[in-house]
Design an enzyme around this catalytic site. Structure first.
Site, PDB file in Angstrom:
ATOM      1  CG  HIS A  94      50.961  27.231  42.953  1.00  0.00           C
ATOM      2  ND1 HIS A  94      51.453  26.308  43.849  1.00  0.00           N
ATOM      3  CD2 HIS A  94      50.264  28.146  43.701  1.00  0.00           C
ATOM      4  CE1 HIS A  94      51.071  26.643  45.081  1.00  0.00           C
ATOM      5  NE2 HIS A  94      50.364  27.748  45.011  1.00  0.00           N
ATOM      6  CG  ASP A  96      42.879  25.910  47.887  1.00  0.00           C
ATOM      7  OD1 ASP A  96      42.742  24.675  47.970  1.00  0.00           O
ATOM      8  OD2 ASP A  96      43.933  26.458  47.521  1.00  0.00           O
ATOM      9  CG  ASP A 105      42.877  29.618  45.887  1.00  0.00           C
ATOM     10  OD1 ASP A 105      43.877  28.994  46.272  1.00  0.00           O
ATOM     11  OD2 ASP A 105      42.295  29.359  44.815  1.00  0.00           O
TER      12      ASP A 105
END
Length: 441
Positions: free
Chosen positions: A305, A173, A145
């Site tokens: 999440h 990501d 990420d």
């Protein structure tokens, strides 16, 4: 190609720390502000000067065993000779040059056309050091990420400032292009330029995250993972995988399995069948450490999440415990968390509940979705801290896994603090296959 060390960059930033200690573990109150991180502009990473100059250079392991390397780059024009890599043995005088011819492609996405994407595989490389794989020490860094914000830049800077580490495992990501109108594909180009100072010199290997899907029906872009698959090649066929979204590589004394959270994985699916066969191939006398990468975490005490990886956990966790997987790295949640060794594979007939219990044959689960992305920090942990959680902090940073030998490894997580990284979490790890014992920080 060095296989002597393996390092691990996980991502984080913060200020002074206070720790809340419970029977469950540690919740650090050192938290970075949760506002979205400021993204660097496209102009921050312009194309290189010069006629038809190569850019976005990155390398990744090119086979399962570590005797090949994939060299990838982008060029604006597809001219004769622009698809050739010339290489030679490092100890030679360069007179024994060899050439590798790249595959070349380009893709369209909405109103964008990519440059010419080149991928060349150089083979029959020599190990360095040339000793038994099982005795090799290794440092690997892990990211996830990351994006391309000023916080991302600090994470990458801190990683590159640390002399340890010869490889990066990226847990999904990458560019965050799909956070922009029409999935602005120019952000894939700027991201490639951003990470090039590291990715061109050390092999990066990737797991795909949800931001790599790039599915946009509103603009008639319905081929999942199109930009990612075109830009980032991995050696999936070398491990008999049918998709670049799941594959394996061996690096020194470590066997690394990459899974896809966003591809089918239930019984009879290609990914499920492949993993079942792949786990049987792991030779712990040769590659004593077994590490898995998957984007969506299976154990996560953050409200962001929460439980998204549950169905995959139910499907695969019994196999991980049976095969004594050492560590599972995940991203997705924009914070840091390390679990204890626990499993949730036994049904409690007394109360009808299935809950995580201490299990020395189980992996440690580490969430490293703290790379610095545009969406900011996930700073909403559940309260109280669950018993399976050993340490958690809402910050950006990086981590280092130092595999010392076939039985011991040292893991540290470094939060970003201004222009330096500070160790905030650490633990000595003992190999599950040989030493299923309690571990200490």
């Amino acid at each position: 190609m060095e296989l002597s060390h393996l390092a691990l960059v996980c991502a984080a930033i913060a200020f002074s720390s206070i720790f809340v200690v419970s029977q469950a573990g540690i919740t650090s109150t050192h938290a970075r502000v949760s506002e979205p991180s400021e993204e660097m502009s496209l102009e921050t990473f312009p194309p290189p000067a010069g006629y038809n100059a190569p850019e976005q250079v990155h390398i990744t392991q090119g086979d399962n065993a570590g005797r090949a390397m994939i060299i990838s780059w982008v060029m604006p024009l597809n001219e004769d000779g622009s698809n050739v890599v010339t290489y030679w043995i490092a100890s030679s005088d360069g007179s024994d040059n060899k050439n590798a011819i790249a595959t070349t492609s380009s893709y369209r996405y909405f109103n964008y056309t990519s440059g010419y994407l080149h991928h060349a595989t150089i083979k029959k490389l020599e190990y360095d050091p040339s000793k038994s794989r099982s005795r090799c020490s290794l440092h690997i860094r892990y990211y996830s990420d990351l994006g391309q914000t000023y916080a991302s830049n600090q994470t990458l800077y801190n990683y590159m400032s640390n002399p340890k580490g010869q490889a990066v495992l990226f847990v999904g990501d990458l560019s965050y292009a799909d956070d922009h109108p029409n999935h602005d594909q120019r952000k894939w180009d700027s991201y490639g330029r951003f990470v090039e100072p590291s990715a061109a010199y050390q092999p990066w290997s990737w797991a795909a995250g949800n931001y790599e899907i790039d599915y946009a029906q509103s603009i008639s872009e319905t081929q999942p993972f199109k930009p990612y698959k075109n830009r980032y090649h991995v050696p999936y066929k070398a491990s008999q995988s049918t998709s670049p979204l799941w594959y394996s590589i061996k690096r020194a004394s470590t066997y690394i399995i990459v899974l896809s959270s966003y591809s089918a994985y239930d019984k009879y699916t290609p990914q499920n069948s492949w993993l079942q066969d792949e786990l049987k191939k792991v030779n712990r006398s040769e590659t004593s450490w077994l590490i898995v990468l998957v984007h969506a975490p299976w154990y996560n005490s953050n409200n962001y999440h929460y439980m998204e990886g549950e169905s995959m956990r139910v499907t695969f966790e019994p196999w991980f415990v049976e095969n004594k997987v050492d560590i599972v790295f995940a991203g997705h949640v924009h914070a840091y968390e390390r679990s204890k060794r626990i499993s949730n594979i036994h049904y409690n007939i007394t109360d009808g509940m299935s809950t995580p219990v201490k299990d020395q044959n189980a992996p440690i689960y580490i969430t490293i979705g703290d790379g610095g992305n545009i969406e900011g920090i996930a700073n909403s942990f559940t309260d109280p801290q669950p018993s399976y959680s050993a340490f958690r902090e809402a910050s950006f940073g990086h981590a280092l896994l130092e595999i010392k030998n076939r039985t011991h490894a040292h893991y540290t997580w470094h939060r970003n603090k201004e222009d330096e990284a500070v160790i905030a979490d650490s633990i000595w790890l003992k190999k599950r296959y040989y030493l299923p014992e309690e571990e200490t920080a």
